[in-house]
Design an enzyme around this catalytic site. Structure first.
Site, short mmCIF file in Angstrom:
data_model
loop_
_atom_site.label_atom_id
_atom_site.label_comp_id
_atom_site.label_asym_id
_atom_site.label_seq_id
_atom_site.Cartn_x
_atom_site.Cartn_y
_atom_site.Cartn_z
N LEU A 84 3.08 -5.30 1.50
CA LEU A 84 3.56 -6.27 0.52
C LEU A 84 3.93 -5.48 -0.72
CD1 LEU A 84 1.37 -9.53 0.33
CD2 LEU A 84 3.69 -9.28 1.19
N ASP A 85 5.13 -5.66 -1.22
CA ASP A 85 5.56 -4.93 -2.41
C ASP A 85 4.68 -5.26 -3.61
OD1 ASP A 85 7.60 -3.71 -1.03
OD2 ASP A 85 9.14 -5.14 -1.68
N LYS A 86 4.65 -4.34 -4.55
CA LYS A 86 3.83 -4.51 -5.76
C LYS A 86 4.12 -5.83 -6.45
CE LYS A 86 5.13 -2.23 -9.38
NZ LYS A 86 5.44 -1.14 -10.32
N THR A 111 5.43 -8.58 -5.23
CA THR A 111 5.34 -9.75 -4.37
C THR A 111 3.91 -10.25 -4.33
OG1 THR A 111 7.14 -8.89 -3.00
CG2 THR A 111 5.80 -10.63 -2.04
#
EC number: 5.4.99.42
Length: 404
Positions: free
Chosen positions: A167-169, A171
């Site tokens: 999961l992106d930072k 998101t």
């Protein structure tokens, strides 16, 4: 092996910060280093600094060789070649970027029922921990981030867990962490075999296709993808552009990708739509890029929303050329010119200050803008098709009916 001194954490202007600290790492020397001087290895392996810098750091003890358990004195390092079984010890002054503060330090410190390290627990048993990840914090150590990551914070609260997917930072949403390698392998296998149904939520620009057919009520989100006439499918390929790497390595190969979208509610006063997103494949930034190509980018996406993007050249390229390899007018020279534009605009967005750390002379970075640490993209539901588990978070505030 890594040794870290006690770190100091504080909050300021909505950011969780870690004061710079010293980190000592040691590892056996590589085979290709044998028979060489340490200074020559440092210059050839780490080309960002000049030779004089590494000479100075050796004298200061930043880089040391440990032989038979005994560190060699700096003067000897200048003339002693590296031997098999030597250990290289490196001491660095770590400057971690701040992350978005998700709760008070008091709440972070005290674990209450349903919370750990200030994160809301969705589910927990002896094998997995499922949390509702806040936006603005990385999942695991990467780049300059180490202490300011979810996995390291959980360790401070007695949980050593492995994230089962990325999961992106920026998101938010469901994050499944496995407490053992077997559980991690089983979940990752389900994801790879597409036995996992993943549904994200995004708030996008404009009236999304078929949004005129939805009813604005709190239950609208519970019927996603039931009416096939409201589904929009985007099937353009996805590739990544990494300006930190040189061309052509920084421009990846296009890969097939599929995302399905379903409108949930439309906010007429803002001309924005909340949509459910079901990625069938799992490419980097797939949902964000597909929404941008559909002409409905995520409202606060500073990369892929044309209204606010900080990288217009990159965005123009990605939307104009869904599969760049098929473009006859993009020869190697033209691609190189365009890639340099991506590099230039990335440098222009680097938030540096004119001050330097007095201890390690690292250039100080400006604090990130809080709005840049949040993306209205949320991992909402994860469901194993064979019924092994089904997890869901609450709706994020920006997706709720009373937050229009």
């Amino acid at each position: 092996m890594s040794t870290i001194k006690v770190i100091e954490v504080y909050t300021q202007n909505g950011l969780r910060k870690v004061r710079p600290y010293y980190n000592r790492r040691s590892a056996f020397v590589k085979g290709r280093w044998l028979g060489k001087l340490l200074i020559d290895v440092l210059v050839s392996e780490f080309k960002l600094r000049p030779r004089a810098y590494y000479l100075d750091q050796i004298r200061k003890g930043t880089y040391r060789l440990i032989r038979d358990g005994v560190p060699l004195v700096p003067d000897h390092l200048m003339t002693t070649i590296i031997k098999n079984h030597d250990v290289l010890e490196t001491t660095t002054h770590k400057h971690e970027p701040p992350v978005k503060q998700w709760c008070s330090q008091e709440v972070e410190a005290e674990d209450l029922p349903g919370r750990i390290a200030g994160f809301n627990i969705v589910f927990e048993d002896e094998s997995i921990l499922v949390i509702d990840k806040p936006s603005g914090i990385p999942v695991h150590p990467t780049g300059q981030f180490y202490q300011n990551t979810i996995t390291e914070l959980l360790k401070l609260h007695g949980v050593d867990a492995l994230p089962c997917y990325r999961l992106d930072k920026i998101t938010s949403g469901l994050l499944i962490l496995a407490k053992n390698s077997q559980s991690a392998g089983e979940i990752q296998k389900s994801i790879r075999s597409r036995d996992m149904i993943k549904i994200y939520l995004a708030r996008v620009k404009g009236r999304f296709p078929h949004s005129e057919l939805i009813l604005d009520n709190e239950n609208a989100a519970e019927t996603t993808f039931e009416d096939t006439s409201k589904v929009t499918v985007e099937m353009t390929p996805i590739y990544s552009i990494d300006p930190k790497r040189q061309f052509p390595v920084g421009l990846s190969t296009s890969k097939d990708a599929i995302t399905k979208f379903y409108p949930i509610r439309y906010f007429s006063h803002a001309d924005e739509t909340v949509v459910a997103c079901k990625p069938i494949t799992g490419r980097t930034h797939q949902i964000r890029i597909h929404l941008a190509r559909l002409g409905h980018p995520i409202v606060n996406d500073s990369v892929y929303c044309s209204h606010i993007t900080k990288y217009p050249e990159r965005l123009k390229f990605i939307t104009q050329f869904p599969r760049w390899e098929n473009q006859q007018d993009l020869d190697a020279e033209e691609l190189k010119v365009r890639f340099q534009k991506f590099v230039d605009e990335t440098k222009n967005n680097c938030r540096t200050m004119e001050t330097f750390c007095p201890e390690c002379h690292t250039v100080d970075l400006k604090d990130p803008v809080l709005s840049d640490l949040e993306l209205w993209l949320h991992a909402w539901k994860y469901e194993e098709i064979n019924g092994k588990f089904k997890f869901k978070t609450d709706l994020p505030k920006w997706a709720q009916l009373d937050n229009s």
